[in-house]
Design a protein around this motif. Structure first.
Motif, PDB file in Angstrom:
ATOM      1  N   LEU A 200       1.015   5.443  -0.325  1.00 34.65           N
ATOM      2  CA  LEU A 200       0.349   6.682  -0.190  1.00 34.65           C
ATOM      3  C   LEU A 200       1.024   7.579  -0.923  1.00 34.65           C
TER       4      LEU A 200
ATOM      5  N   LYS B 133       0.757  -1.083   0.073  1.00 36.74           N
ATOM      6  CA  LYS B 133       0.053  -0.038   0.088  1.00 36.74           C
ATOM      7  C   LYS B 133       0.798   1.288   0.117  1.00 36.74           C
TER       8      LYS B 133
ATOM      9  N   GLU C 130      -6.624   1.961  -6.969  1.00 32.82           N
ATOM     10  CA  GLU C 130      -6.713   3.171  -6.210  1.00 32.82           C
ATOM     11  C   GLU C 130      -7.738   3.129  -5.123  1.00 32.82           C
ATOM     12  N   THR C 131      -7.309   3.398  -3.742  1.00 31.35           N
ATOM     13  CA  THR C 131      -8.241   3.470  -2.635  1.00 31.35           C
ATOM     14  C   THR C 131      -7.972   4.770  -2.113  1.00 31.35           C
ATOM     15  N   HIS C 132      -8.782   5.077  -0.726  1.00 30.50           N
ATOM     16  CA  HIS C 132      -8.775   6.350  -0.061  1.00 30.50           C
ATOM     17  C   HIS C 132      -8.467   5.991   1.184  1.00 30.50           C
TER      18      HIS C 132
ATOM     19  N   ARG D 192      -3.842  16.515  -4.262  1.00 32.16           N
ATOM     20  CA  ARG D 192      -4.460  15.504  -4.239  1.00 32.16           C
ATOM     21  C   ARG D 192      -3.624  14.260  -3.375  1.00 32.16           C
ATOM     22  N   ARG D 193      -4.410  13.370  -2.569  1.00 32.03           N
ATOM     23  CA  ARG D 193      -3.458  12.413  -2.020  1.00 32.03           C
ATOM     24  C   ARG D 193      -4.356  11.268  -1.804  1.00 32.03           C
ATOM     25  N   TRP D 194      -3.942  10.001  -2.329  1.00 31.85           N
ATOM     26  CA  TRP D 194      -4.654   9.070  -2.263  1.00 31.85           C
ATOM     27  C   TRP D 194      -3.664   7.719  -1.969  1.00 31.85           C
ATOM     28  N   ALA D 195      -4.415   6.619  -1.875  1.00 29.91           N
ATOM     29  CA  ALA D 195      -3.535   5.195  -1.435  1.00 29.91           C
ATOM     30  C   ALA D 195      -3.729   4.506  -2.635  1.00 29.91           C
TER      31      ALA D 195
ATOM     32  N   GLN E 252       0.928  11.510  -3.355  1.00 29.60           N
ATOM     33  CA  GLN E 252       0.451  12.686  -3.635  1.00 29.60           C
ATOM     34  C   GLN E 252       1.086  13.350  -4.603  1.00 29.60           C
TER      35      GLN E 252
END
Length: 112
Positions: A80, A78, A110-112, A86-89, A82
C-alpha cells in the motif's frame, strides 16, 4: 543452633544455586527464523522505492508463492503506497529460479 543448621544447609546449596543463576542469566537468546519469503519481500520494497521514489510504503502483505514453470516460482506481494493525498495498492510479482534463487523478472500492477 537451629540458625547454624539453616546456614549450613544453604551453604551446601550455594554451588547449585549459583549454577542455576548463571545458566538463567547467560542463556542464549532465542533466534527466530525468518519466513522463506522475507528475502523477496525486502527486494519487493527496495524495487518499489526505486520505481516510486516519492511514495511511502504504508503497508505490506505477502500474498503467496506459486509455481510458475517447472524450474521457477513467483512470490506476490501487495504494497500500500501513499504519495501526498494519493493512496493506492501495488502488486509486485517476483519470478525467480528455484535452484539458484536468481531473479528472472519483477513486474508491477497498480490496483485500488
Amino acid at each position: 543452633m537451629q540458625a547454624a543448621r539453616r546456614l549450613f544447609r544453604y551453604r551446601n546449596m550455594m554451588p547449585l544455586l549459583s549454577t542455576v543463576l548463571f545458566l538463567f542469566l547467560f542463556q542464549p537468546f532465542p533466534t527466530y527464523a525468518q519466513p522463506p519469503y522475507a528475502k523477496w519481500g525486502r527486494l519487493a520494497m527496495q524495487e518499489t522505492m526505486k520505481r516510486y521514489p516519492n511514495a511511502q510504503i504504508v503497508d505490506y502483505l505477502h500474498v503467496g508463492r506459486k509455481q510458475k514453470t517447472p524450474t521457477t516460482s513467483e512470490e506476490t506481494f501487495k504494497l500500500l503506497l501513499q504519495e501526498g493525498n494519493r493512496r493506492w495498492a501495488l502488486l509486485v510479482y517476483i519470478e525467480f529460479v528455484n535452484q539458484t534463487e536468481e531473479v528472472v523478472n519483477i513486474s508491477y500492477e497498480e490496483t485500488h
